[in-house]
Design an enzyme around this catalytic site. Structure first.
Site, PDB file in Angstrom:
ATOM      1  N   ASN A  91       0.842  -1.202   0.000  1.00 31.05           N
ATOM      2  CA  ASN A  91       0.000   0.000   0.000  1.00 31.05           C
ATOM      3  C   ASN A  91       0.874   1.248   0.000  1.00 31.05           C
ATOM      4  O   ASN A  91       1.962   1.264   0.550  1.00 31.05           O
ATOM      5  CB  ASN A  91      -0.975  -0.010   1.192  1.00 31.05           C
ATOM      6  CG  ASN A  91      -0.422   0.705   2.405  1.00 31.05           C
ATOM      7  OD1 ASN A  91      -0.482   1.939   2.499  1.00 31.05           O
ATOM      8  ND2 ASN A  91       0.151  -0.052   3.331  1.00 31.05           N
ATOM      9  N   PHE A 107      -1.459   8.257   4.272  1.00 27.41           N
ATOM     10  CA  PHE A 107      -2.214   8.896   5.367  1.00 27.41           C
ATOM     11  C   PHE A 107      -3.481   9.592   4.882  1.00 27.41           C
ATOM     12  O   PHE A 107      -3.761  10.744   5.228  1.00 27.41           O
ATOM     13  CB  PHE A 107      -1.348   9.929   6.122  1.00 27.41           C
ATOM     14  CG  PHE A 107      -0.277   9.345   7.003  1.00 27.41           C
ATOM     15  CD1 PHE A 107      -0.236   7.998   7.307  1.00 27.41           C
ATOM     16  CD2 PHE A 107       0.698  10.180   7.550  1.00 27.41           C
ATOM     17  CE1 PHE A 107       0.754   7.470   8.124  1.00 27.41           C
ATOM     18  CE2 PHE A 107       1.706   9.669   8.374  1.00 27.41           C
ATOM     19  CZ  PHE A 107       1.733   8.307   8.659  1.00 27.41           C
ATOM     20  N   SER A 125       5.767   5.210   8.546  1.00 27.50           N
ATOM     21  CA  SER A 125       5.081   4.997   7.268  1.00 27.50           C
ATOM     22  C   SER A 125       6.045   5.333   6.147  1.00 27.50           C
ATOM     23  O   SER A 125       6.667   6.403   6.158  1.00 27.50           O
ATOM     24  CB  SER A 125       3.848   5.884   7.156  1.00 27.50           C
ATOM     25  OG  SER A 125       3.415   5.863   5.804  1.00 27.50           O
ATOM     26  N   ASN A 160       5.137   6.042   3.226  1.00 29.58           N
ATOM     27  CA  ASN A 160       4.388   6.717   2.175  1.00 29.58           C
ATOM     28  C   ASN A 160       4.251   8.228   2.354  1.00 29.58           C
ATOM     29  O   ASN A 160       3.566   8.877   1.592  1.00 29.58           O
ATOM     30  CB  ASN A 160       2.996   6.074   2.050  1.00 29.58           C
ATOM     31  CG  ASN A 160       3.120   4.594   1.722  1.00 29.58           C
ATOM     32  OD1 ASN A 160       3.913   4.225   0.857  1.00 29.58           O
ATOM     33  ND2 ASN A 160       2.384   3.761   2.431  1.00 29.58           N
ATOM     34  N   THR A 161       4.881   8.764   3.383  1.00 25.18           N
ATOM     35  CA  THR A 161       4.983  10.217   3.529  1.00 25.18           C
ATOM     36  C   THR A 161       6.477  10.529   3.441  1.00 25.18           C
ATOM     37  O   THR A 161       7.230  10.158   4.332  1.00 25.18           O
ATOM     38  CB  THR A 161       4.397  10.672   4.881  1.00 25.18           C
ATOM     39  OG1 THR A 161       2.988  10.364   4.899  1.00 25.18           O
ATOM     40  CG2 THR A 161       4.580  12.170   5.098  1.00 25.18           C
ATOM     41  N   LYS A 190       5.951   3.699  16.908  1.00 25.38           N
ATOM     42  CA  LYS A 190       5.880   2.617  15.910  1.00 25.38           C
ATOM     43  C   LYS A 190       7.008   2.753  14.900  1.00 25.38           C
ATOM     44  O   LYS A 190       7.156   3.798  14.265  1.00 25.38           O
ATOM     45  CB  LYS A 190       4.527   2.654  15.198  1.00 25.38           C
ATOM     46  CG  LYS A 190       4.338   1.501  14.222  1.00 25.38           C
ATOM     47  CD  LYS A 190       2.885   1.350  13.835  1.00 25.38           C
ATOM     48  CE  LYS A 190       2.692   0.256  12.809  1.00 25.38           C
ATOM     49  NZ  LYS A 190       1.274   0.111  12.442  1.00 25.38           N
ATOM     50  N   ASN A 222       5.963  -1.566  11.322  1.00 25.92           N
ATOM     51  CA  ASN A 222       5.154  -1.082  10.204  1.00 25.92           C
ATOM     52  C   ASN A 222       5.466  -1.921   8.947  1.00 25.92           C
ATOM     53  O   ASN A 222       6.116  -2.956   9.048  1.00 25.92           O
ATOM     54  CB  ASN A 222       5.484   0.404   9.973  1.00 25.92           C
ATOM     55  CG  ASN A 222       4.279   1.184   9.491  1.00 25.92           C
ATOM     56  OD1 ASN A 222       3.595   0.750   8.564  1.00 25.92           O
ATOM     57  ND2 ASN A 222       4.000   2.315  10.107  1.00 25.92           N
TER      58      ASN A 222
HETATM   59  C1  LIG Z   1      -3.689  -1.010   3.709  1.00 26.21           C
HETATM   60  C2  LIG Z   1      -2.824  -0.724   4.902  1.00 26.21           C
HETATM   61  C3  LIG Z   1      -2.874   0.514   5.521  1.00 26.21           C
HETATM   62  C4  LIG Z   1      -2.081   0.786   6.638  1.00 26.21           C
HETATM   63  N1  LIG Z   1      -2.163   2.007   7.237  1.00 26.21           N
HETATM   64  C5  LIG Z   1      -1.431   2.251   8.353  1.00 26.21           C
HETATM   65  C6  LIG Z   1      -1.539   3.489   9.051  1.00 26.21           C
HETATM   66  O1  LIG Z   1      -2.330   4.363   8.682  1.00 26.21           O
HETATM   67  N2  LIG Z   1      -0.747   3.695  10.138  1.00 26.21           N
HETATM   68  C7  LIG Z   1       0.117   2.732  10.592  1.00 26.21           C
HETATM   69  O2  LIG Z   1       0.790   2.958  11.609  1.00 26.21           O
HETATM   70  N3  LIG Z   1       0.221   1.540   9.980  1.00 26.21           N
HETATM   71  C8  LIG Z   1      -0.529   1.281   8.880  1.00 26.21           C
HETATM   72  N4  LIG Z   1      -0.413   0.067   8.273  1.00 26.21           N
HETATM   73  C9  LIG Z   1       0.558  -0.923   8.790  1.00 26.21           C
HETATM   74  C10 LIG Z   1      -0.087  -1.942   9.716  1.00 26.21           C
HETATM   75  O3  LIG Z   1      -0.636  -1.297  10.845  1.00 26.21           O
HETATM   76  C11 LIG Z   1       0.948  -2.999  10.176  1.00 26.21           C
HETATM   77  O4  LIG Z   1       1.930  -2.367  10.985  1.00 26.21           O
HETATM   78  C12 LIG Z   1       1.666  -3.677   9.027  1.00 26.21           C
HETATM   79  O5  LIG Z   1       0.789  -3.866   7.938  1.00 26.21           O
HETATM   80  C13 LIG Z   1       2.234  -5.044   9.426  1.00 26.21           C
HETATM   81  O6  LIG Z   1       1.223  -5.907   9.908  1.00 26.21           O
HETATM   82  P1  LIG Z   1       0.458  -6.986   8.965  1.00 26.21           P
HETATM   83  O7  LIG Z   1       1.524  -7.768   8.247  1.00 26.21           O
HETATM   84  O8  LIG Z   1      -0.339  -7.803   9.909  1.00 26.21           O
HETATM   85  O9  LIG Z   1      -0.394  -6.192   8.034  1.00 26.21           O
HETATM   86  C14 LIG Z   1      -1.199  -0.221   7.146  1.00 26.21           C
HETATM   87  C15 LIG Z   1      -1.171  -1.469   6.520  1.00 26.21           C
HETATM   88  C16 LIG Z   1      -1.962  -1.739   5.419  1.00 26.21           C
HETATM   89  C17 LIG Z   1      -1.891  -3.110   4.779  1.00 26.21           C
END
Ligand SMILES: Cc1cc2nc3c(=O)[nH]c(=O)nc-3n(C[C@H](O)[C@H](O)[C@H](O)COP(=O)(O)O)c2cc1C
Length: 372
Positions: A110, A114, A173, A175-176, A216, A245
């Site tokens: 992704n 934000f 993140s 993405n910023t 985080k 993350n």
């Molecule tokens: C579509 C998507 C959006 C996410 N948005 C955020 C976010 O806004 N803030 C954040 O701290 N992590 C975000 N994450 C990261 C997740 O919170 C998590 O840390 C990361 O995906 C690893 O866990 P997972 O493998 O179980 O997904 C996002 C992940 C995905 C897949």
């Protein structure tokens, strides 16, 4: 409920991922999705950072960015839910498409950037549920065009201190642009100094117990960076760490469809990497420091493996996309079977069991690659 989902799944997977996500939020809002038979077992209880969790399984940030469904998500069985990331001002995020499913890898890439409705809207929603039970953390970030990123986090602390069970400072993140630089050196120290002062000030003002602040971090960190972050969070008395993350690495998905898309990789391919970094943080921070493990948790086995790698609590998001809303209960049932089999009195007893074993292995291939 899993029957309902098994009918809906093929339809959802034909839809654009953001449309499918919006539909799942809508279903939660309407109360269509809720789990029966959520296991309540005292052995799953975890007391950490001054909070008492009914079980160690949390919904990671990003699913409920705008705090639309925290209570419905708790009713799926999660022991806690983290909403956000929320930025001071509303933000559109990056142009679409910006979420890519990789079902053969049980992964997602992704680059949302934000997208969220901003502090005011999210705070209003949280105010409406303020007296409800259930642990709801708020994950805060900085606006892309902000001239004062540290100021954005401070504003977030002030805005949500009274409304959140805990606060997460998201500096990982991908993405910023430039956000991850806040994980480094004097920038990190200055950020943590201001954030913790804001938390203490806000708590003093409301005469409430200060809310725990978690930081985080990314999985794409070198051992030196891990050491430096550990020292900084100890120095500034941060209450906990979330590891991790999404990753910039493409190890394990090279050549697969969408693997060249920009953004953060999540799900199964980042499990080993994020668990290694988790173990390294546990060793650097010692046994008393609260750590939440995230990255590729998809089953009781992987949740327990995170705890063995040093986590007090775990979170997941990507596995929910592939496993559906019955997954939290399946994982909790599996954890209970594990406790029955091993005779452990609490899930916390297995914490750290594999830290040294994991760190004795070669660092996962691709680790430290493509650091931003
Ligand atoms: C579509 C998507 C959006 C996410 N948005 C955020 C976010 O806004 N803030 C954040 O701290 N992590 C975000 N994450 C990261 C997740 O919170 C998590 O840390 C990361 O995906 C690893 O866990 P997972 O493998 O179980 O997904 C996002 C992940 C995905 C897949």
């Amino acid at each position: 409920m899993s029957r309902l989902y098994s009918f809906a799944r093929p339809v959802l997977f034909k839809l654009d991922p953001e449309r499918a996500h919006a539909l799942s939020l809508e279903a939660l809002k309407r109360g269509v999705l809720r789990s029966r038979n959520i296991p309540l077992d005292a052995r799953l209880r975890v007391d950490v950072a001054g909070l008492s969790f009914a079980n160690p399984l949390g919904l990671a940030a990003g699913y409920d960015k705008n705090a639309e469904v925290p209570d419905a998500a708790l009713r799926l069985g999660f022991g806690f839910v983290e909403v956000g990331t929320v930025t001071p001002l509303p933000q559109e995020g990056n142009p679409r498409p910006r979420i890519f499913r990789m079902p053969e890898s049980f992964a997602v890439i992704n680059r949302l950037g934000f997208n969220n409705e901003g502090h005011a809207e999210v705070a209003e929603r949280l105010e409406k549920r303020a007296r409800k039970a259930g642990i709801v953390g708020v994950n805060i970030g900085a606006n892309k065009d902000s001239a004062d990123r540290i100021g954005d986090y401070v504003t977030g602390i002030h805005r949500f201190e009274a409304l959140a069970s805990y606060l997460t400072v998201n500096i990982s993140s991908p993405n910023t642009p430039g956000l991850r630089d806040l994980q480094k050196g004097s920038d990190l120290d200055r950020l943590l100094e201001h954030v913790m002062a804001a938390r203490d000030g806000a708590a003093a003002l409301t005469a409430m117990k200060p809310k725990p602040v978690f930081v985080k971090v990314a999985p794409d960190l070198s051992m030196e960076e891990i050491e430096a972050i550990a020292q900084a969070v100890l120095k500034r008395r941060v209450d906990g760490l979330i590891v991790s993350n999404t990753s910039l690495s493409r190890h394990g998905v090279e050549g697969r469809r969408f693997s060249d898309e920009a953004g953060g990789l999540s799900g199964r391919p980042i499990f080993t990497r994020s668990s290694y970094v988790l173990a390294a943080f546990r060793r650097a921070l010692g046994p008393a420091f609260p750590i939440v493990g995230a990255g590729g948790v998809e089953s009781a086995r992987t949740a327990i493996a995170k705890i063995e790698a040093g986590a007090d609590l775990v979170q997941f998001y990507t596995a929910l996309v592939y496993g559906g809303p019955a997954l939290p209960v399946r994982i909790l049932d599996g954890m209970i079977r594990f406790l029955d089999k091993t005779g452990a009195d609490t899930i916390g007893q297995v914490r750290d069991r594999k830290v040294e074993e994991i760190l004795a292995r070669e660092p996962p291939i691709g680790w430290e690659a493509r650091r931003a």
